[in-house]
Design an enzyme around this catalytic site. Structure first.
Site, PDB file in Angstrom:
ATOM      1  N   PRO A  15       0.839  -1.195   0.000  1.00 13.20           N
ATOM      2  CA  PRO A  15       0.000   0.000   0.000  1.00 13.20           C
ATOM      3  C   PRO A  15       0.875   1.247   0.000  1.00 13.20           C
ATOM      4  O   PRO A  15       1.888   1.304   0.700  1.00 13.20           O
ATOM      5  CB  PRO A  15      -0.787  -0.115   1.305  1.00 13.20           C
ATOM      6  CG  PRO A  15       0.082  -0.925   2.201  1.00 13.20           C
ATOM      7  CD  PRO A  15       0.904  -1.833   1.325  1.00 13.20           C
ATOM      8  N   ASP A  47      -3.222   4.650  -2.396  1.00  9.76           N
ATOM      9  CA  ASP A  47      -4.428   5.031  -1.661  1.00  9.76           C
ATOM     10  C   ASP A  47      -4.671   6.542  -1.787  1.00  9.76           C
ATOM     11  O   ASP A  47      -4.643   7.279  -0.805  1.00  9.76           O
ATOM     12  CB  ASP A  47      -4.283   4.626  -0.196  1.00  9.76           C
ATOM     13  CG  ASP A  47      -5.599   4.684   0.570  1.00  9.76           C
ATOM     14  OD1 ASP A  47      -6.616   4.256   0.011  1.00  9.76           O
ATOM     15  OD2 ASP A  47      -5.600   5.171   1.724  1.00  9.76           O
ATOM     16  N   ARG A  82      -4.481  -2.993   0.874  1.00  8.66           N
ATOM     17  CA  ARG A  82      -3.996  -4.374   1.000  1.00  8.66           C
ATOM     18  C   ARG A  82      -5.024  -5.351   0.445  1.00  8.66           C
ATOM     19  O   ARG A  82      -4.678  -6.316  -0.262  1.00  8.66           O
ATOM     20  CB  ARG A  82      -3.679  -4.698   2.454  1.00  8.66           C
ATOM     21  CG  ARG A  82      -2.414  -4.035   2.984  1.00  8.66           C
ATOM     22  CD  ARG A  82      -2.269  -4.261   4.474  1.00  8.66           C
ATOM     23  NE  ARG A  82      -1.099  -3.576   5.018  1.00  8.66           N
ATOM     24  CZ  ARG A  82      -1.005  -3.137   6.268  1.00  8.66           C
ATOM     25  NH1 ARG A  82      -2.017  -3.333   7.114  1.00  8.66           N
ATOM     26  NH2 ARG A  82       0.082  -2.533   6.683  1.00  8.66           N
ATOM     27  N   ASP A  98       5.171  -2.861   3.828  1.00 13.63           N
ATOM     28  CA  ASP A  98       4.864  -1.438   3.898  1.00 13.63           C
ATOM     29  C   ASP A  98       5.814  -0.647   3.004  1.00 13.63           C
ATOM     30  O   ASP A  98       6.960  -1.059   2.763  1.00 13.63           O
ATOM     31  CB  ASP A  98       4.949  -0.931   5.334  1.00 13.63           C
ATOM     32  CG  ASP A  98       3.749  -1.363   6.166  1.00 13.63           C
ATOM     33  OD1 ASP A  98       2.767  -1.859   5.578  1.00 13.63           O
ATOM     34  OD2 ASP A  98       3.796  -1.217   7.406  1.00 13.63           O
ATOM     35  N   GLU A 184      -5.722  -3.284  12.777  1.00  7.63           N
ATOM     36  CA  GLU A 184      -6.329  -4.095  11.723  1.00  7.63           C
ATOM     37  C   GLU A 184      -5.484  -5.322  11.421  1.00  7.63           C
ATOM     38  O   GLU A 184      -6.009  -6.404  11.108  1.00  7.63           O
ATOM     39  CB  GLU A 184      -6.556  -3.256  10.458  1.00  7.63           C
ATOM     40  CG  GLU A 184      -5.339  -2.999   9.584  1.00  7.63           C
ATOM     41  CD  GLU A 184      -4.350  -1.997  10.167  1.00  7.63           C
ATOM     42  OE1 GLU A 184      -3.229  -1.920   9.653  1.00  7.63           O
ATOM     43  OE2 GLU A 184      -4.699  -1.291  11.130  1.00  7.63           O
ATOM     44  N   ASP A 185      -4.159  -5.192  11.524  1.00  8.91           N
ATOM     45  CA  ASP A 185      -3.309  -6.346  11.260  1.00  8.91           C
ATOM     46  C   ASP A 185      -3.421  -7.376  12.378  1.00  8.91           C
ATOM     47  O   ASP A 185      -3.372  -8.578  12.129  1.00  8.91           O
ATOM     48  CB  ASP A 185      -1.855  -5.928  11.035  1.00  8.91           C
ATOM     49  CG  ASP A 185      -1.369  -4.893  12.024  1.00  8.91           C
ATOM     50  OD1 ASP A 185      -2.158  -4.436  12.877  1.00  8.91           O
ATOM     51  OD2 ASP A 185      -0.181  -4.511  11.938  1.00  8.91           O
TER      52      ASP A 185
END
Length: 504
Positions: A15, A47, A82, A98, A184-185
């Site tokens: 991302p 993004d 992602r 990343d 979130e991961d």
């Protein structure tokens, strides 16, 4: 081949958002991969950047057929890009990277070979931190059948791992989008651990370099919203609870979030530098999670320092938490080299170390027939400060760290611990270790450059590093090192400078 009918072995999903030149290290590492460019693809999902990042990536994609660029509207968080990357991936395996991190030159080949050899759904490569903390215990050795029950997998919850794409699709494993967005991961990775048929840990090669941008440009570097953050944490706990029964395993997994995402927020400089109103909100949120979600066994399984901090948090004793933070900000490991010898390629080093705060040893005292940790707060049940079998549970490691790559290696040691009596009925722990190392085989022979040595003391709730006076300089991979002794070097240098200046 990525441009033909054959699918690539690996899809690297990246991302990007207003990345600019920070992506250069990653791009260079992708171009250096030992895995042929025809056998992997790199998918950059932008993004909604507002700078020249999309144009920069489009230019790279035009020059390198195995690079692809996708553009989406700004979502403000890495989850959506992602997920879009996975939807467009064609590789047998997917690796999440990343945009400001980079890979070891052989990372893709080694990770994929490991996955194939062991038929793994998930493979985790050794990490090096550049201004960031990375797991340590997990990478002590290779683990080709790691589970949450038999290894410290729970220490590694970032998404920077290789996943079998069919496994992701089979279970609908994607990153949560929308609110809440933090952790979130954690939610995706812990679910993958619980569902994986086989997870491998590759520790004999540094695959992933995890960096913190100097301009704090990472979206996750901003101060967290306590309500959102701990709502996300509760969702991670929900996943654990849905896949485990109440008992020791669930308690141990919950303990990871208590230790890392709660207690570490109110320790040392991190607490002292926090605004009062924000800290009060953090304490309220943590209190709620502890009281609502954790069984007694979660805190009971912590070392004494962390049991006390949990108690103070649960009681809302913010003033005592600050007093603890002021004291703990000064805690450090102090190590000394007692002797060292290089014979051919064999290096022997003997070291000693202890924990100190403000120049005084971290102390223990007797309370009846038990040893308790001496802390700067009153009104705490001695049972919370008890250190049963502290000699057996303490550890001293000797660590070599490369000055450029930041790779860390645990050197093989034999260790002993003993009590040193002090005044007024207190005593402290002294730790000693001897390492005998074949420097020709250290790090698989990949040793060129300078390595600093440090001790790592793990005891009673701390894991602290202390620098040593020795530095190893390898002129080439596998060559015998030059051992530089700072304690002798600096006085010699000062004397030489004084002579040049004609001073006594």
């Amino acid at each position: 081949m990525t441009g033909g009918t054959t699918s690539p072995r690996v899809s690297v999903v990246v991302p990007t958002h207003d990345t600019g030149s920070h992506i250069d290290s990653l791009v260079a590492s992708l171009l250096r991969q030992s895995l042929p460019s025809t056998e992997f693809e790199a998918i950059f999902v932008d993004d909604g950047s507002t700078d020249d990042t999309p144009d920069r990536m489009e230019k790279l994609a035009a020059e390198h057929p195995h690079f692809r660029v996708l553009r989406i509207e700004n979502s403000g968080w890495p989850s959506r890009p992602r997920n879009v990357g996975v939807a467009h991936a064609r590789g047998e395996y997917v690796l999440f990277v990343d945009d400001d991190d980079w890979l070891g030159d052989e990372a893709l080949e080694r990770l994929h070979d490991c996955a194939r050899a062991h038929d793994a759904d998930v493979v985790i490569g050794r990490m090096a931190g550049h201004g960031r903390g990375v797991p340590r215990e997990l990478f002590r050795r290779n683990r080709f059948d790691a589970t949450l029950a038999n290894s410290p997998l729970i220490d590694s919850l970032t998404c920077h791992k290789m996943f079998r794409r069919a496994f992701l699709d089979e279970h609908g494993l994607r990153f949560p989008e929308g609110w809440p967005r933090r952790l979130e991961d954690h939610r995706m990775v812990v679910r993958s651990y619980l569902l994986s048929r086989r997870t491998c840990v590759l520790s004999d090669y540094t695959c992933y370099h995890h960096a913190r941008r100097g301009d704090a440009g990472n979206v996750t570097a901003n101060r967290l919203d306590p309500v959102e953050y701990y709502a996300s944490l509760r969702e991670a706990l929900d996943i654990v609870d849905a896949h485990t029964e109440p008992g020791p395993l669930r308690d141990r997994l919950h303990r990871r979030w208590l230790r890392n995402e709660m207690l570490n927020r109110v320790r040392g400089r991190r607490m002292l530098d926090a605004p009062e109103d924000w800290l009060a909100e953090v304490v309220r949120e943590i209190q709620g999670v502890i009281r609502e979600r954790f069984a007694p066994g979660v805190a009971a399984g912590l070392p004494p320092l962390q049991r006390v901090l949990t108690h103070l948090l649960e009681e809302g004793r913010t003033a005592d938490l600050r007093r603890m933070a002021e004291w703990e900000a000064g805690v450090r490991a102090v190590g000394a080299v007692e002797r060292h010898q290089l014979s051919g390629a064999t290096l022997t080093i003997a070291v000693s170390a202890r924990l100190e705060s403000a120049g005084r040893p971290v102390a223990f005292t007797a309370d009846g027939d038990r040893d308790v940790l001496v802390l700067p707060v009153d009104g705490v049940d001695p049972a919370l400060r008890e250190v049963p079998a502290v000699l057996g549970r303490s550890r001293l490691d000797l660590v070599a760290r490369h000055e450029v790559t930041r790779e860390e290696l645990f050197l093989p040691v034999t260790v002993e611990h003993d009590w040193v009596p002090g005044s007024a009925g207190v005593r402290h722990l002294r730790h000693r270790a001897v390492a005998t190392v074949d420097t020709a085989t250290l790090n698989g022979g990949r040793t060129a450059g300078a390595w600093t040595l440090k001790v790592r003391v793990t005891s009673a709730g701390w894991a602290e590093d202390g620098h040593l006076r020795l530095r190893l300089w390898f002129p080439a991979d596998g060559a015998a090192p030059v051992v530089e002794d700072y304690q002798r070097f600096w006085p010699r240098l000062r004397r030489a400078v004084r002579r040049r200046l004609g001073r006594p």
